[in-house]
Design a protein around this motif. Structure first.
Motif, PDB file in Angstrom:
ATOM      1  N   VAL A 157       0.896  -1.292   0.020  1.00 46.03           N
ATOM      2  CA  VAL A 157       0.027   0.066   0.099  1.00 46.03           C
ATOM      3  C   VAL A 157       1.060   1.227   0.074  1.00 46.03           C
ATOM      4  CG1 VAL A 157      -1.943   1.260   1.120  1.00 46.03           C
ATOM      5  CG2 VAL A 157      -1.780  -1.347   1.370  1.00 46.03           C
ATOM      6  N   VAL A 158       0.635   2.055  -0.888  1.00 45.30           N
ATOM      7  CA  VAL A 158       1.587   3.234  -0.946  1.00 45.30           C
ATOM      8  C   VAL A 158       0.640   4.692  -0.995  1.00 45.30           C
ATOM      9  CG1 VAL A 158       3.290   2.261  -2.350  1.00 45.30           C
ATOM     10  CG2 VAL A 158       1.339   3.124  -3.555  1.00 45.30           C
ATOM     11  N   SER A 159       1.372   5.828  -0.460  1.00 46.67           N
ATOM     12  CA  SER A 159       0.706   7.005  -0.696  1.00 46.67           C
ATOM     13  C   SER A 159       1.561   7.721  -1.568  1.00 46.67           C
ATOM     14  CB  SER A 159       0.704   7.797   0.687  1.00 46.67           C
ATOM     15  OG  SER A 159       0.587   9.014   0.606  1.00 46.67           O
ATOM     16  N   TYR A 160       1.063   8.684  -2.481  1.00 48.63           N
ATOM     17  CA  TYR A 160       1.845   9.145  -3.435  1.00 48.63           C
ATOM     18  C   TYR A 160       1.424  10.591  -3.949  1.00 48.63           C
ATOM     19  CZ  TYR A 160       2.839   9.868  -8.502  1.00 48.63           C
ATOM     20  OH  TYR A 160       3.415  10.491  -9.629  1.00 48.63           O
ATOM     21  N   ARG A 161       2.413  11.457  -3.960  1.00 47.02           N
ATOM     22  CA  ARG A 161       1.997  12.912  -4.628  1.00 47.02           C
ATOM     23  C   ARG A 161       2.806  13.047  -5.687  1.00 47.02           C
ATOM     24  NH1 ARG A 161      -0.376  17.157  -1.880  1.00 47.02           N
ATOM     25  NH2 ARG A 161       0.594  16.372   0.351  1.00 47.02           N
ATOM     26  N   VAL A 162       2.023  13.739  -6.883  1.00 49.38           N
ATOM     27  CA  VAL A 162       3.096  13.867  -8.060  1.00 49.38           C
ATOM     28  C   VAL A 162       4.170  14.898  -8.090  1.00 49.38           C
ATOM     29  CG1 VAL A 162       2.765  14.700 -10.387  1.00 49.38           C
ATOM     30  CG2 VAL A 162       0.779  13.244  -9.628  1.00 49.38           C
ATOM     31  N   GLU A 163       3.754  16.127  -7.207  1.00 47.36           N
ATOM     32  CA  GLU A 163       4.627  17.246  -7.355  1.00 47.36           C
ATOM     33  C   GLU A 163       4.276  17.983  -5.858  1.00 47.36           C
ATOM     34  OE1 GLU A 163       7.957  19.064  -8.474  1.00 47.36           O
ATOM     35  OE2 GLU A 163       7.214  17.643  -9.705  1.00 47.36           O
ATOM     36  N   ARG A 165       7.201  15.205  -5.430  1.00 43.34           N
ATOM     37  CA  ARG A 165       7.015  13.711  -5.561  1.00 43.34           C
ATOM     38  C   ARG A 165       7.132  13.343  -4.081  1.00 43.34           C
ATOM     39  NH1 ARG A 165      10.016  10.119  -9.681  1.00 43.34           N
ATOM     40  NH2 ARG A 165       8.701  11.377 -11.100  1.00 43.34           N
ATOM     41  N   GLU A 166       6.355  12.388  -3.651  1.00 43.99           N
ATOM     42  CA  GLU A 166       6.413  11.929  -2.413  1.00 43.99           C
ATOM     43  C   GLU A 166       5.655  10.526  -2.633  1.00 43.99           C
ATOM     44  OE1 GLU A 166       4.143  13.898   0.716  1.00 43.99           O
ATOM     45  OE2 GLU A 166       4.688  15.810   0.072  1.00 43.99           O
ATOM     46  N   ILE A 167       6.567   9.662  -2.206  1.00 43.65           N
ATOM     47  CA  ILE A 167       6.152   8.239  -2.213  1.00 43.65           C
ATOM     48  C   ILE A 167       6.328   7.567  -0.661  1.00 43.65           C
ATOM     49  CG2 ILE A 167       6.526   5.801  -3.247  1.00 43.65           C
ATOM     50  CD1 ILE A 167       7.213   7.334  -5.631  1.00 43.65           C
ATOM     51  N   THR A 168       5.196   6.956  -0.031  1.00 40.49           N
ATOM     52  CA  THR A 168       5.409   6.443   1.378  1.00 40.49           C
ATOM     53  C   THR A 168       4.697   5.266   1.247  1.00 40.49           C
ATOM     54  OG1 THR A 168       5.263   8.856   2.083  1.00 40.49           O
ATOM     55  CG2 THR A 168       4.980   6.877   3.716  1.00 40.49           C
ATOM     56  N   SER A 169       5.333   4.094   1.790  1.00 42.89           N
ATOM     57  CA  SER A 169       4.891   2.868   2.119  1.00 42.89           C
ATOM     58  C   SER A 169       4.044   2.950   3.416  1.00 42.89           C
ATOM     59  CB  SER A 169       5.937   1.830   2.254  1.00 42.89           C
ATOM     60  OG  SER A 169       6.747   1.723   0.962  1.00 42.89           O
ATOM     61  N   LEU A 170       2.839   2.113   3.466  1.00 46.05           N
ATOM     62  CA  LEU A 170       1.802   2.182   4.489  1.00 46.05           C
ATOM     63  C   LEU A 170       1.540   0.834   4.821  1.00 46.05           C
ATOM     64  CD1 LEU A 170      -0.771   4.896   2.763  1.00 46.05           C
ATOM     65  CD2 LEU A 170       1.102   5.226   4.885  1.00 46.05           C
ATOM     66  N   VAL A 221      -3.845   8.943   7.507  1.00 47.82           N
ATOM     67  CA  VAL A 221      -3.624   8.699   8.906  1.00 47.82           C
ATOM     68  C   VAL A 221      -4.359   7.613   9.695  1.00 47.82           C
ATOM     69  CG1 VAL A 221      -4.167   9.746  11.221  1.00 47.82           C
ATOM     70  CG2 VAL A 221      -3.325  11.414   9.252  1.00 47.82           C
ATOM     71  N   ALA A 222      -5.809   7.269   9.072  1.00 47.09           N
ATOM     72  CA  ALA A 222      -6.349   6.254   9.473  1.00 47.09           C
ATOM     73  C   ALA A 222      -5.686   4.652   9.156  1.00 47.09           C
ATOM     74  CB  ALA A 222      -7.882   5.898   9.036  1.00 47.09           C
ATOM     75  N   LEU A 223      -5.086   4.880   8.123  1.00 51.20           N
ATOM     76  CA  LEU A 223      -4.257   3.503   7.559  1.00 51.20           C
ATOM     77  C   LEU A 223      -3.067   3.535   8.636  1.00 51.20           C
ATOM     78  CD1 LEU A 223      -4.300   3.611   3.540  1.00 51.20           C
ATOM     79  CD2 LEU A 223      -4.417   1.610   5.068  1.00 51.20           C
ATOM     80  N   LYS A 224      -2.343   4.439   8.886  1.00 44.24           N
ATOM     81  CA  LYS A 224      -1.138   4.386   9.903  1.00 44.24           C
ATOM     82  C   LYS A 224      -1.472   3.922  11.083  1.00 44.24           C
ATOM     83  CE  LYS A 224       1.540   7.832   7.259  1.00 44.24           C
ATOM     84  NZ  LYS A 224       2.102   9.368   7.271  1.00 44.24           N
ATOM     85  N   GLN A 225      -2.711   4.398  11.670  1.00 47.72           N
ATOM     86  CA  GLN A 225      -3.168   3.890  12.935  1.00 47.72           C
ATOM     87  C   GLN A 225      -4.119   2.563  13.050  1.00 47.72           C
ATOM     88  OE1 GLN A 225      -5.614   7.446  13.730  1.00 47.72           O
ATOM     89  NE2 GLN A 225      -3.929   8.535  14.376  1.00 47.72           N
ATOM     90  N   LYS A 226      -4.162   2.023  11.790  1.00 50.11           N
ATOM     91  CA  LYS A 226      -4.924   0.862  11.398  1.00 50.11           C
ATOM     92  C   LYS A 226      -6.599   0.928  12.222  1.00 50.11           C
ATOM     93  CE  LYS A 226      -0.928  -2.107  11.204  1.00 50.11           C
ATOM     94  NZ  LYS A 226      -0.355  -3.345  11.699  1.00 50.11           N
ATOM     95  N   ASN A 227      -6.987   2.119  11.939  1.00 47.86           N
ATOM     96  CA  ASN A 227      -8.345   2.559  12.410  1.00 47.86           C
ATOM     97  C   ASN A 227      -9.188   2.141  11.085  1.00 47.86           C
ATOM     98  OD1 ASN A 227     -10.743   3.417  13.202  1.00 47.86           O
ATOM     99  ND2 ASN A 227      -9.719   5.448  13.927  1.00 47.86           N
ATOM    100  N   TRP A 228      -9.663   0.986  10.994  1.00 50.83           N
ATOM    101  CA  TRP A 228     -10.357   0.431   9.718  1.00 50.83           C
ATOM    102  C   TRP A 228     -11.939   1.167   9.738  1.00 50.83           C
ATOM    103  CZ3 TRP A 228      -6.176  -0.170   7.459  1.00 50.83           C
ATOM    104  CH2 TRP A 228      -5.271  -1.096   8.129  1.00 50.83           C
ATOM    105  N   LEU A 229     -12.518   1.343  10.832  1.00 47.32           N
ATOM    106  CA  LEU A 229     -13.764   2.134  10.811  1.00 47.32           C
ATOM    107  C   LEU A 229     -13.695   3.466  10.222  1.00 47.32           C
ATOM    108  CD1 LEU A 229     -16.559   1.602  11.808  1.00 47.32           C
ATOM    109  CD2 LEU A 229     -15.929   2.726  14.013  1.00 47.32           C
ATOM    110  N   ALA A 230     -12.760   4.155  11.056  1.00 43.15           N
ATOM    111  CA  ALA A 230     -12.578   5.510  10.146  1.00 43.15           C
ATOM    112  C   ALA A 230     -12.317   5.585   8.914  1.00 43.15           C
ATOM    113  CB  ALA A 230     -11.601   6.271  10.974  1.00 43.15           C
TER     114      ALA A 230
END
Length: 309
Positions: A157-163, A165-170, A221-230
């Motif tokens: 799972v990744v977070s990505y911004r074009v410009e 550029r940001e690539i973060t594994s989640l 943020v919810a992914l990082k916290q594993k807050n699946w309901l949110a």
């Protein structure tokens, strides 16, 4: 030289559709449905491509067009000056190109990886991504964020911004479900439709994209916290914004609201550009029967992998 074997996962969009093209973040994941590419060197300058989409033969000195293999041919042309010889390229897919699992991006990433290995160029994810994105933009006349490429190349799972550029594994997702509406509008065509609407209401669409970005950041943020309901609630929020863009339709809404009616589903939204294709849900209800194809998928921990035989 050795035969080169590449395995690359398909991908799905979790969040960030459309808004990623306007500076906002996107979330995507690699899925456990793969494209397999095998490059076998030849002693001459002939190029042979064996694919379910087309059978192709040409020569390095004059690479012929083949519309059904546009991404592959564009990649071969980009590498042609450095190729040591001709080759046979076999392409096999575990999923249909008609289903929204990022087949074009996965094929492009895989062919770029194979040709990079064949020409002794960098196989680092960033290098593969840069080359593959240029090819996608060339074929699609500058359109495409590259989010699906990031997921297929980096995996998980990744977070990505074009410009900039940001690539973060989640963290990995819990169980997900994917349903196919039975038809698909090509992403460039959907983008043109949205652009035409945005011209009439530029301020409104600008605010929609900003809201999409806010929802995506909260989902990260919810992914990082594993807050699946949110996360499920934020998926529903994002779907409302996709509807506001004008990319939802009767079949997609039917799938979404049928899924949301189940207590086992935490959230459901379009996955991809919309106007057909797939709906993604967080959670799975095996007792739920829908008149749409369910595509069994899970998250692929690995991105592009390369072997030499």
């Amino acid at each position: 030289m050795s035969t080169i074997k590449v395995k690359v996962p398909g991908s799905i969009m979790l969040m960030g559709e459309h808004a990623v093209l306007f500076g906002e973040k996107a979330l995507a994941c690699a899925v456990d449905k793969y494209i397999h590419i095998e490059l076998v060197p030849r002693p001459d300058s002939e190029i042979h491509i064996d694919s379910a989409l087309a059978q192709y033969q040409s020569v390095l000195e004059d690479i012929a067009d083949e519309p059904k293999l546009s991404f592959v041919i564009a990649a071969v042309r980009r590498y042609s000056a450095k190729l040591p010889s001709g080759f046979l390229l076999r392409i096999q897919s575990e999923f249909s190109h008609k289903v929204g699992l990022g087949s074009s991006a996965a094929v492009t990433a895989g062919v770029v990886a194979a040709l990079s290995a064949f020409t002794n160029q960098s196989l680092e994810p960033q290098a593969l991504f840069d080359k593959a994105l240029k090819i996608v933009h060339q074929v699609q006349e500058g359109r495409g964020s590259g989010t699906d490429l990031v997921a297929s190349i980096y995996g998980a799972v990744v977070s990505y911004r074009v410009e900039p550029r940001e690539i973060t594994s989640l963290p990995a997702l819990p169980e997900i479900s994917l349903f196919y509406a039975g038809y698909k509008t090509k992403t460039p065509d959907v983008l043109k439709i949205v652009e035409a609407k945005a011209v009439k209401q530029p301020e409104v669409y600008s605010e929609i994209y900003k809201l999409m970005g806010l929802v995506t950041e909260k989902a990260e943020v919810a992914l990082k916290q594993k807050n699946w309901l949110a996360l499920g609630e934020l998926m529903n929020n994002y779907q409302g914004l996709m509807d506001a863009l004008g990319v939802s339709d009767r079949s997609l809404c039917d799938i979404i609201y049928s899924l949301r009616g189940s207590g086992r589903i935490l959230g459901a939204k379009i996955s991809g550009s919309g106007l057909g294709d797939c709906v993604l849900s967080l959670g799975n209800d095996s007792g739920l029967t829908l008149p749409y194809e369910q595509i069994p998928v899970g998250v692929s921990a690995e991105g592009v992998t390369i072997e030499y035989n």
